[in-house]
Design a protein around this motif. Sequence first.
Motif, PDB file in Angstrom:
ATOM      1  N   ARG A  89       0.811  -1.224   0.000  1.00 34.08           N
ATOM      2  CA  ARG A  89       0.000   0.000   0.000  1.00 34.08           C
ATOM      3  C   ARG A  89       0.840   1.269   0.000  1.00 34.08           C
ATOM      4  O   ARG A  89       0.436   2.286  -0.561  1.00 34.08           O
ATOM      5  N   TRP A  90       1.978   1.221   0.699  1.00 31.80           N
ATOM      6  CA  TRP A  90       2.804   2.414   0.844  1.00 31.80           C
ATOM      7  C   TRP A  90       4.226   2.132   0.409  1.00 31.80           C
ATOM      8  O   TRP A  90       4.715   1.009   0.500  1.00 31.80           O
ATOM      9  N   THR A  91       4.919   3.166  -0.027  1.00 36.69           N
ATOM     10  CA  THR A  91       6.338   3.048  -0.371  1.00 36.69           C
ATOM     11  C   THR A  91       7.162   3.046   0.914  1.00 36.69           C
ATOM     12  O   THR A  91       6.658   3.387   1.996  1.00 36.69           O
ATOM     13  N   GLU A  92       8.423   2.709   0.785  1.00 35.36           N
ATOM     14  CA  GLU A  92       9.317   2.752   1.938  1.00 35.36           C
ATOM     15  C   GLU A  92       9.379   4.162   2.523  1.00 35.36           C
ATOM     16  O   GLU A  92       9.355   4.347   3.746  1.00 35.36           O
ATOM     17  N   ALA A  93       9.447   5.174   1.663  1.00 34.17           N
ATOM     18  CA  ALA A  93       9.497   6.565   2.135  1.00 34.17           C
ATOM     19  C   ALA A  93       8.216   6.944   2.876  1.00 34.17           C
ATOM     20  O   ALA A  93       8.268   7.641   3.900  1.00 34.17           O
ATOM     21  N   GLU A  94       7.077   6.509   2.358  1.00 32.94           N
ATOM     22  CA  GLU A  94       5.810   6.805   3.030  1.00 32.94           C
ATOM     23  C   GLU A  94       5.732   6.110   4.386  1.00 32.94           C
ATOM     24  O   GLU A  94       5.318   6.711   5.375  1.00 32.94           O
ATOM     25  N   ASP A 147      14.187  -0.191  11.272  1.00 32.96           N
ATOM     26  CA  ASP A 147      13.887  -1.610  11.473  1.00 32.96           C
ATOM     27  C   ASP A 147      12.396  -1.889  11.305  1.00 32.96           C
ATOM     28  O   ASP A 147      11.999  -2.853  10.654  1.00 32.96           O
ATOM     29  N   VAL A 148      11.551  -1.034  11.871  1.00 35.43           N
ATOM     30  CA  VAL A 148      10.098  -1.205  11.731  1.00 35.43           C
ATOM     31  C   VAL A 148       9.701  -1.066  10.264  1.00 35.43           C
ATOM     32  O   VAL A 148       8.902  -1.858   9.746  1.00 35.43           O
ATOM     33  N   VAL A 149      10.268  -0.100   9.577  1.00 37.81           N
ATOM     34  CA  VAL A 149       9.965   0.092   8.153  1.00 37.81           C
ATOM     35  C   VAL A 149      10.402  -1.139   7.355  1.00 37.81           C
ATOM     36  O   VAL A 149       9.658  -1.609   6.485  1.00 37.81           O
ATOM     37  N   ALA A 150      11.572  -1.680   7.663  1.00 38.37           N
ATOM     38  CA  ALA A 150      12.047  -2.884   6.956  1.00 38.37           C
ATOM     39  C   ALA A 150      11.058  -4.029   7.155  1.00 38.37           C
ATOM     40  O   ALA A 150      10.740  -4.760   6.214  1.00 38.37           O
ATOM     41  N   PHE A 151      10.559  -4.193   8.383  1.00 36.35           N
ATOM     42  CA  PHE A 151       9.571  -5.247   8.628  1.00 36.35           C
ATOM     43  C   PHE A 151       8.282  -4.962   7.864  1.00 36.35           C
ATOM     44  O   PHE A 151       7.729  -5.840   7.200  1.00 36.35           O
ATOM     45  N   LEU A 152       7.786  -3.745   7.932  1.00 41.05           N
ATOM     46  CA  LEU A 152       6.533  -3.400   7.245  1.00 41.05           C
ATOM     47  C   LEU A 152       6.644  -3.613   5.736  1.00 41.05           C
ATOM     48  O   LEU A 152       5.668  -4.002   5.089  1.00 41.05           O
TER      49      LEU A 152
END
Length: 158
Positions: A89-94, A147-152
């Motif tokens: 749904r979202w990009t890494e930046a988002e 780390d949270v973004v990598a998991f998401l």
Amino acid sequence: MKNTLGMAAIMAFAGSGLLAEAVAPAEVAYDDYGAVEVSLTGAPGNVENGAVLMNKGSGNCVACHQIAALPELAFQGEIGPALDGAGSRWTEAELRGIVANAKKTFDGTMMPSFYKTEGYIRLGNGFTGKAAEGDVPPLLTAQDVEDVVAFLMTLKDE
């Protein structure tokens, strides 16, 4: 000799600019929609630690969100949207912007700003009923956010 070579390699790596300092919370560059294009640390996120942060400590995302990829986590929340498919749904930046300060993307959201240290109206000091004094640390470190973004980003629609 090994220690000298190892230290020389670290110094060369640091001198190359590849070993960057974390972006301070007040220095994070959000775009008009709340996305943060640049990594807060310059280092890749750790997916395993991101999964741990979803349930523990200052992250505790499952207090509000459901995550089917983590069925072992009991009592998942229903306040926020399910995070299944977040990486689609979202990009890494988002995602980085949402985790760092969701209020930049979703005006009026009750989601905490996990990488913010200033601009609070009246931040409480525990259960004392008094306002906090001094500098307020962010809920997550810059690396925790990565780390949270990598998991998401692993939570893709099938």
